[in-house]
Structures are given as C-alpha cells and as structure tokens.
Scaffold this motif. Structure first.
Motif, PDB file in Angstrom:
ATOM      1  N   GLU A 154      -9.554   6.970 -10.570  1.00 17.56           N
ATOM      2  CA  GLU A 154      -8.997   8.311 -10.834  1.00 17.56           C
ATOM      3  C   GLU A 154      -8.160   8.292 -12.106  1.00 17.56           C
ATOM      4  OE1 GLU A 154      -6.804  10.142  -7.828  1.00 17.56           O
ATOM      5  OE2 GLU A 154      -8.350   9.784  -6.332  1.00 17.56           O
ATOM      6  N   MET A 178     -11.269  -8.193  -2.189  1.00 20.86           N
ATOM      7  CA  MET A 178     -11.159  -8.180  -0.730  1.00 20.86           C
ATOM      8  C   MET A 178     -10.702  -6.800  -0.235  1.00 20.86           C
ATOM      9  SD  MET A 178      -7.580 -10.280  -0.160  1.00 20.86           S
ATOM     10  CE  MET A 178      -7.837 -10.299   1.591  1.00 20.86           C
ATOM     11  N   THR A 179     -11.050  -6.480   1.026  1.00 22.07           N
ATOM     12  CA  THR A 179     -10.585  -5.219   1.599  1.00 22.07           C
ATOM     13  C   THR A 179      -9.794  -5.520   2.864  1.00 22.07           C
ATOM     14  OG1 THR A 179     -12.627  -4.221   0.837  1.00 22.07           O
ATOM     15  CG2 THR A 179     -11.314  -2.923   2.376  1.00 22.07           C
ATOM     16  N   ARG A 180      -8.573  -5.066   2.881  1.00 26.74           N
ATOM     17  CA  ARG A 180      -7.751  -5.321   4.066  1.00 26.74           C
ATOM     18  C   ARG A 180      -7.951  -4.193   5.067  1.00 26.74           C
ATOM     19  NH1 ARG A 180      -4.650  -9.585   3.181  1.00 26.74           N
ATOM     20  NH2 ARG A 180      -4.151 -10.074   1.017  1.00 26.74           N
ATOM     21  N   ILE A 234       2.383  11.317   2.869  1.00 25.41           N
ATOM     22  CA  ILE A 234       2.302   9.845   2.816  1.00 25.41           C
ATOM     23  C   ILE A 234       3.326   9.230   3.774  1.00 25.41           C
ATOM     24  CG2 ILE A 234       2.711   7.819   1.333  1.00 25.41           C
ATOM     25  CD1 ILE A 234       1.629   9.609  -1.006  1.00 25.41           C
ATOM     26  N   ILE A 257      -6.679  -8.853  -4.926  1.00 25.88           N
ATOM     27  CA  ILE A 257      -6.494  -7.398  -5.117  1.00 25.88           C
ATOM     28  C   ILE A 257      -7.383  -6.645  -4.122  1.00 25.88           C
ATOM     29  CG2 ILE A 257      -6.736  -5.461  -6.715  1.00 25.88           C
ATOM     30  CD1 ILE A 257      -6.124  -7.356  -8.997  1.00 25.88           C
ATOM     31  N   ASP A 258      -6.753  -5.785  -3.343  1.00 27.04           N
ATOM     32  CA  ASP A 258      -7.468  -5.007  -2.336  1.00 27.04           C
ATOM     33  C   ASP A 258      -8.468  -4.071  -3.025  1.00 27.04           C
ATOM     34  OD1 ASP A 258      -8.049  -2.900  -0.386  1.00 27.04           O
ATOM     35  OD2 ASP A 258      -6.443  -3.803   0.789  1.00 27.04           O
ATOM     36  N   LYS A 259      -9.674  -3.974  -2.426  1.00 21.14           N
ATOM     37  CA  LYS A 259     -10.708  -3.117  -3.033  1.00 21.14           C
ATOM     38  C   LYS A 259     -10.277  -1.649  -3.087  1.00 21.14           C
ATOM     39  CE  LYS A 259     -14.980  -5.627  -2.472  1.00 21.14           C
ATOM     40  NZ  LYS A 259     -16.104  -5.907  -1.574  1.00 21.14           N
ATOM     41  N   ASN A 260      -9.424  -1.237  -2.136  1.00 21.27           N
ATOM     42  CA  ASN A 260      -8.952   0.156  -2.154  1.00 21.27           C
ATOM     43  C   ASN A 260      -8.134   0.454  -3.404  1.00 21.27           C
ATOM     44  OD1 ASN A 260      -9.998   1.119   0.396  1.00 21.27           O
ATOM     45  ND2 ASN A 260      -8.558  -0.335   1.321  1.00 21.27           N
ATOM     46  N   LEU A 261      -7.453  -0.584  -3.910  1.00 21.77           N
ATOM     47  CA  LEU A 261      -6.672  -0.394  -5.142  1.00 21.77           C
ATOM     48  C   LEU A 261      -7.612  -0.262  -6.336  1.00 21.77           C
ATOM     49  CD1 LEU A 261      -3.660  -2.863  -4.784  1.00 21.77           C
ATOM     50  CD2 LEU A 261      -3.781  -0.447  -4.252  1.00 21.77           C
ATOM     51  N   LEU A 284       2.682   6.600  -6.721  1.00 21.62           N
ATOM     52  CA  LEU A 284       1.724   7.492  -7.403  1.00 21.62           C
ATOM     53  C   LEU A 284       2.060   8.955  -7.120  1.00 21.62           C
ATOM     54  CD1 LEU A 284      -1.673   5.611  -6.810  1.00 21.62           C
ATOM     55  CD2 LEU A 284      -0.413   5.798  -8.956  1.00 21.62           C
ATOM     56  N   SER A 340      -6.424  10.010  -2.570  1.00 20.31           N
ATOM     57  CA  SER A 340      -6.630   8.562  -2.653  1.00 20.31           C
ATOM     58  C   SER A 340      -5.402   7.753  -2.263  1.00 20.31           C
ATOM     59  CB  SER A 340      -7.098   8.195  -4.054  1.00 20.31           C
ATOM     60  OG  SER A 340      -6.300   8.845  -4.997  1.00 20.31           O
ATOM     61  N   GLU A 341      -4.195   8.282  -2.544  1.00 22.77           N
ATOM     62  CA  GLU A 341      -2.991   7.531  -2.165  1.00 22.77           C
ATOM     63  C   GLU A 341      -2.932   7.331  -0.654  1.00 22.77           C
ATOM     64  OE1 GLU A 341      -3.052  10.387  -4.039  1.00 22.77           O
ATOM     65  OE2 GLU A 341      -1.050  10.717  -4.816  1.00 22.77           O
ATOM     66  N   LEU A 342      -3.315   8.396   0.087  1.00 26.76           N
ATOM     67  CA  LEU A 342      -3.279   8.298   1.555  1.00 26.76           C
ATOM     68  C   LEU A 342      -4.186   7.188   2.041  1.00 26.76           C
ATOM     69  CD1 LEU A 342      -3.500  11.841   3.132  1.00 26.76           C
ATOM     70  CD2 LEU A 342      -1.505  10.506   2.538  1.00 26.76           C
ATOM     71  N   ASN A 343      -5.323   7.095   1.365  1.00 25.80           N
ATOM     72  CA  ASN A 343      -6.319   6.147   1.829  1.00 25.80           C
ATOM     73  C   ASN A 343      -5.958   4.690   1.558  1.00 25.80           C
ATOM     74  OD1 ASN A 343      -8.180   8.068   2.961  1.00 25.80           O
ATOM     75  ND2 ASN A 343      -8.451   8.776   0.862  1.00 25.80           N
ATOM     76  N   ILE A 344      -4.911   4.465   0.758  1.00 24.62           N
ATOM     77  CA  ILE A 344      -4.442   3.073   0.615  1.00 24.62           C
ATOM     78  C   ILE A 344      -3.609   2.719   1.845  1.00 24.62           C
ATOM     79  CG2 ILE A 344      -3.323   1.396  -0.907  1.00 24.62           C
ATOM     80  CD1 ILE A 344      -3.068   3.505  -3.015  1.00 24.62           C
ATOM     81  N   VAL A 345      -2.893   3.729   2.343  1.00 24.23           N
ATOM     82  CA  VAL A 345      -1.968   3.482   3.446  1.00 24.23           C
ATOM     83  C   VAL A 345      -2.706   3.369   4.781  1.00 24.23           C
ATOM     84  CG1 VAL A 345       0.088   4.382   4.641  1.00 24.23           C
ATOM     85  CG2 VAL A 345      -0.182   4.755   2.201  1.00 24.23           C
ATOM     86  N   ILE A 371       2.688   1.735  -3.369  1.00 20.78           N
ATOM     87  CA  ILE A 371       1.793   2.249  -4.421  1.00 20.78           C
ATOM     88  C   ILE A 371       1.510   3.730  -4.180  1.00 20.78           C
ATOM     89  CG2 ILE A 371      -0.544   2.071  -5.386  1.00 20.78           C
ATOM     90  CD1 ILE A 371      -0.321  -0.991  -4.835  1.00 20.78           C
ATOM     91  N   ALA A 372       1.241   4.068  -2.922  1.00 16.25           N
ATOM     92  CA  ALA A 372       0.925   5.470  -2.602  1.00 16.25           C
ATOM     93  C   ALA A 372       2.090   6.392  -2.944  1.00 16.25           C
ATOM     94  CB  ALA A 372       0.574   5.586  -1.118  1.00 16.25           C
ATOM     95  N   GLY A 422       0.835  -1.212   0.000  1.00 18.76           N
ATOM     96  CA  GLY A 422       0.000   0.000   0.000  1.00 18.76           C
ATOM     97  C   GLY A 422       0.860   1.249   0.000  1.00 18.76           C
ATOM     98  N   ILE A 431      -8.953   3.239  -6.315  1.00 22.16           N
ATOM     99  CA  ILE A 431      -8.020   4.288  -6.761  1.00 22.16           C
ATOM    100  C   ILE A 431      -7.887   4.291  -8.285  1.00 22.16           C
ATOM    101  CG2 ILE A 431      -5.778   3.077  -6.703  1.00 22.16           C
ATOM    102  CD1 ILE A 431      -4.681   5.441  -5.206  1.00 22.16           C
TER     103      ILE A 431
END
Lengths: 202, 309
Positions: free
Chosen positions: A112, B1-3, B123, A102-106, A86, B32-37, A82-83, A79, A109
């Motif tokens: 965008e 899946m969501t971790r 980040i 694959i994580d749903k948060n990915l 980007l 959005s990048e922050l929200n992955i972390v 990737i952050a 995570g 993102i």
C-alpha cells in the motif's frame, strides 16, 4: 525528537547488545527514547502532559515522532504497534537481522502506498546498523511534517532575553518564535561536530 | 514467514461503514493495519444509525456471538454513539457464561477530531478483543471501560465515555494494558439469554401525563422510572402504580433512597447503583427470568455482570 523503541524484554546477550547500541545511538543523536524496556515510559513528558492525555483520551503514540522495533526475536506486540503507528501516520522502522523473520503480513502491507512510505522493513548487520538508524531519523526530519514546527515545549525566558527578543522582532514580520527557530537553524548548520556526526554515520 | 493471528469477529451494528453489504468483506480486507493485528471476519446486523437499535437487534447480536463463540477469540461490535451503552448493557446480561471479550466501539468521529480516531479505536478494540477477558466493554480514546457502568462523557475528548475508576480495567499507551485485578467474577447461575420487551419507562418531570400512564400500565409487565434527579415520587404516580401490586416498578435513584413509605410498597424496587441505561436493560432481563416480584427484587440487587456502581 521523541522515539518509541520496542524490543523483547528478554533476549540473548548478543541481541541485548544491539538493543543497547540502538538506544545509545539515538541518545547521542539527541533523541529522547521511550521504550517497553524501561520501567517508566514517560521519559521527558511532564506530569501536566500525562494528565492532559489522561483526561482527553489522547493516545501516547501521538506524543512520539516515530517507532523503532527490533524484531529479530518475535515481539508479540509488534503487530499492534505497527498497526497503531500506521493509523497515526507515524514513521516506523522494523529492524531484523534476518529477512526470514519478517512476517508475510508486513510484506503484504508494504504494497500500500501510504504504508510503504511509513513502514521501513530493514535487515541489518553490525556494519550498517548506525546507517539505518540515522537514515530513519532523517526520514522523520524530512517527512511531510518534519519541516513544520509541530513540537511544543515550554521555554522560560529571563526578562532580559524577552526584552531583547521584543526589540529584535519589533517592526519585523518575524514572531519571537520564528526568530528563535532561525537562530537555532543557523547554529545547527554551523555546528561542525554535529555535521561531522551526521556525515560519519550516513 | 507468517505468524498465526488471533481470529476476531467484527459485527457491524450502525451506520459505519457506509457501504453496500456485499462490499463489507473487501472493506475489512482493505483495513490492512487491522489485518496485522488479527484475522478479522465481518458480520452484519444492520447498517443504519444506531439510534434505531431495538432489543430485537441485541438478541440477534447475541445469537451471532453465541453461534460463533467457538470460532473467535473475541468480538468487536462497531456501533454508533447513540444507544451504545444500552447495547453494551444488554450484551453484558445476554452473554453471561460465554466467557468471551466483547468490545464495542464506534466508527463515528466528532467534527473537530481527525479521521484517524475511528481507525485507532478500531485497532485498539481488535487488540482488546484478542485478550482473554470475560467482559463486555467499550473502547474509546485510551480507556477500556466496563460496558454496564459506562456513561457518556460531557467533556469533548477522545474518551467519549467514562466510568468509575474500578470499571476502567484497561488503558492504551503503547499497547493495551489490562488491569486483571479489576476484572470481576460474574454471578453464578443459569440465566435465560432473554429480554422482556414489554416495559414502560417514565422520566420524572412536572406535569406527567398520568392519564396515559394509567391507561398503558395494564398492558405492561414492568415499569422503570428515572428518578435520578429526584428524592420523591409524585403522589399521583404512586397512586397509579400501587393499583396493581403484581406490576414490578423499578425506581432508579442517584443515591440510596430512605423513604420508608416507598420501601413498604410491595411492587416497588428501588435501585441506586445502576446507570439509567443499565437499569432499563437489567429490568428487561430480570423480567425475562421471572415474574415473581421478590425474585426480580433479588436479581436487581445482585451484581450479575459487574453492573453495580
């Protein structure tokens, strides 16, 4: 070209084989690979490069052209990678053997436009792994900055070569560096082995 | 899946981002990048240049952190460059015992540096706040620095602040690496999370306004003198400051001062291993703990929050 490859440091043998295959393909394509799986992440960076980064505070991520993550087995730092990738506008290839991992948060993102362009989420099989990797290399080469000469390195010349370059570019609009780039482009286009390698894997 | 992602609080205490308060939640969502972390929740202290920050704001910051300590793994404070080391020093003393990472960074960028810098700092700060470290620190460029030892760097670089090597306990390369052996154990004891705002700071220079100092000190509960570039105190100042032997006078030197005459003065407390911002804030904190000069002296000499250089 310099890539950062991230994968779990401990994984089942079948996955370890894939990791090795990914790194091998990059090496054979002439890419320098830095990885969390290597003891030293400095690769071809010189001490001078590292010292400069240390003093200016530049992030190591600036020194690479793209990030490849093998995410079949969960990698905690993926995570963050990737952050930060980007944020630095680096192309990212996230590889997994199953879309379920694959994580749903990915996926979120990817909605965008900028992230969608930079972040490649790919499921792969034995058959199409090489194709995915080479596609990614081409994406980097053809990307926004791919055609601009942005990579710097020190090349020491003999007096004879320097005199020749001076003679060759004197009274032309070309600089010595432009001339050398043109010559190398020609060599790439005429190198049948390299062209075959690209064609076989795409 | 969501971790599951770590929950991190983002406290805004500066001019960035320059948006209306009711837009902050959606601004965070858009990063959005922050929200992955991490799962990031914003809080607002104030939205003006942090050159305006006051000790009251530090107490508000502390209250937000204390109230939400159980809900977040860590806290990121978004601050401008101005006064950021003072705020970091204040939080170092106020949050003793909270055992949470508190990471300060800035949304500001230097003119010659690209816009990604602030996003990268943020980040890296969020990532650092997700690590189990009991430190108040600054994240800029590729360094995680103990806040109470940080000093503004004169070099034009991404690393806006610097500190002695032992106070740089984290580095950014392809992750945030924490050097656990450099993390310190903070002082034991029950301390009040409070600051005495009624102090006077004096910067030594020729032609000090002694008359005003003499008039003002009676209303003050402590004096802090910046003597970083000096070896002695002006005689006139010594005369004024020794009139009230119950008034603690903290003198901040750059190196150990061997002046025996000064050492004999009961209300003078020499410190030489603190940055100037930390000396000021620690004096405010120490005077909120006790009025007893001997005890203030002991507190100033003790490494409370890893501030001793």
């Amino acid at each position: 070209m310099r890539l950062y490859f991230a994968a779990p440091t401990k994984a089942p043998t079948s996955l370890e084989k894939q990791f090795a295959r990914i790194v091998d393909l990059f090496y054979s394509a002439g890419v320098t690979v830095l990885s969390n799986r290597q003891e030293k992440n400095v690769s071809d960076l010189t001490n001078q490069d590292l010292e400069k980064m240390e003093s200016t505070g530049e992030n190591m991520i600036e020194a690479i052209d793209g990030i490849v993550i093998e995410g079949t087995k969960f990698l905690p730092e993926s995570g963050y990678l990737i952050a930060i990738g980007l944020a630095h506008k680096k192309p990212i290839l996230f590889l997994t053997q199953s879309a379920k991992t694959i994580d749903k948060n990915l996926l979120e993102i990817k909605k965008e436009p900028t992230a969608a362009k930079l972040l490649n989420l790919k499921t792969y099989t034995q058959k199409n792994l090489d194709e995915n990797l080479l596609e990614f290399l081409q994406q980097i080469e053809q990307g926004d900055s791919g055609e601009k000469a942005t990579i710097k390195f020190t090349l020491r010349m003999t007096k004879k070569i320097e005199r020749y370059l001076q003679w060759k570019t004197h009274n032309t609009k070309l600089s010595k560096a432009d001339y050398l780039r043109e010559v190398i482009e020609k060599i790439i286009n005429q190198d049948q082995d390299f062209q075959k390698f690209i064609a076989d894997n795409s | 899946m969501t971790r599951p992602r770590p929950k991190v609080a983002l406290i805004i205490c500066g001019s960035y981002p320059n948006i209306k308060p009711d837009q902050i939640a959606s601004w965070v969502k858009s990063l959005s990048e922050l929200n992955i972390v991490a799962e990031v929740k914003p809080f607002l202290i104030f939205q003006k240049s942090s050159t305006n920050v006051e000790s009251q704001n530090w107490l508000e910051l502390f209250q937000i952190i204390k109230k939400n300590a159980g809900n977040f793994v860590g806290f990121v404070v978004l601050h401008d460059f101005d006064n950021i080391v003072y705020t970091a020093a204040a939080l170092s003393f106020l949050t003793l015992g909270l055992n949470k990472p508190i990471v300060l960074t800035s949304g500001q960028t230097a003119k010659d540096q690209s816009q990604f810098e602030s996003r990268a700092n943020l980040i890296n700060a969020i990532q650092s706040a997700s690590v189990k470290i009991n430190e108040v620190c600054l994240m800029f460029g590729n360094k995680l620095i103990r806040g109470s030892q940080a000093q503004f760097s004169q070099i034009e670089a991404f690393n806006k602040f610097d500190a002695p090597l032992e106070a740089i306990f984290g580095r950014v390369d392809f992750g945030v690496r924490i050097f656990k052996k450099l993390l310190i154990k903070k002082a034991n004891g029950i301390f009040k999370p409070s600051l005495n705002q009624n102090i006077l700071t004096i910067h030594l220079q020729p032609d000090l306004d002694y008359q005003t100092i003499a008039q003002v000190i009676d209303q003050k509960q402590g004096i802090v003198i910046n003597a970083k570039h000096h070896q002695h105190l002006p005689e006139k100042l010594i005369t004024i400051l020794t009139k009230n032997q119950n008034l603690p006078v903290v003198i901040c030197w750059s190196q150990k001062n061997e002046n025996e005459q000064l050492a004999k003065i009961k209300n003078f407390i020499s410190v030489d291993q603190l940055t100037w911002p930390t000396a000021v804030v620690k004096t405010m904190w120490a005077l909120a703990q006790t009025k007893n000069i001997k005890k203030v002296k002991d507190l100033m000499a003790t490494n409370i929050a890893g501030e001793i250089l």
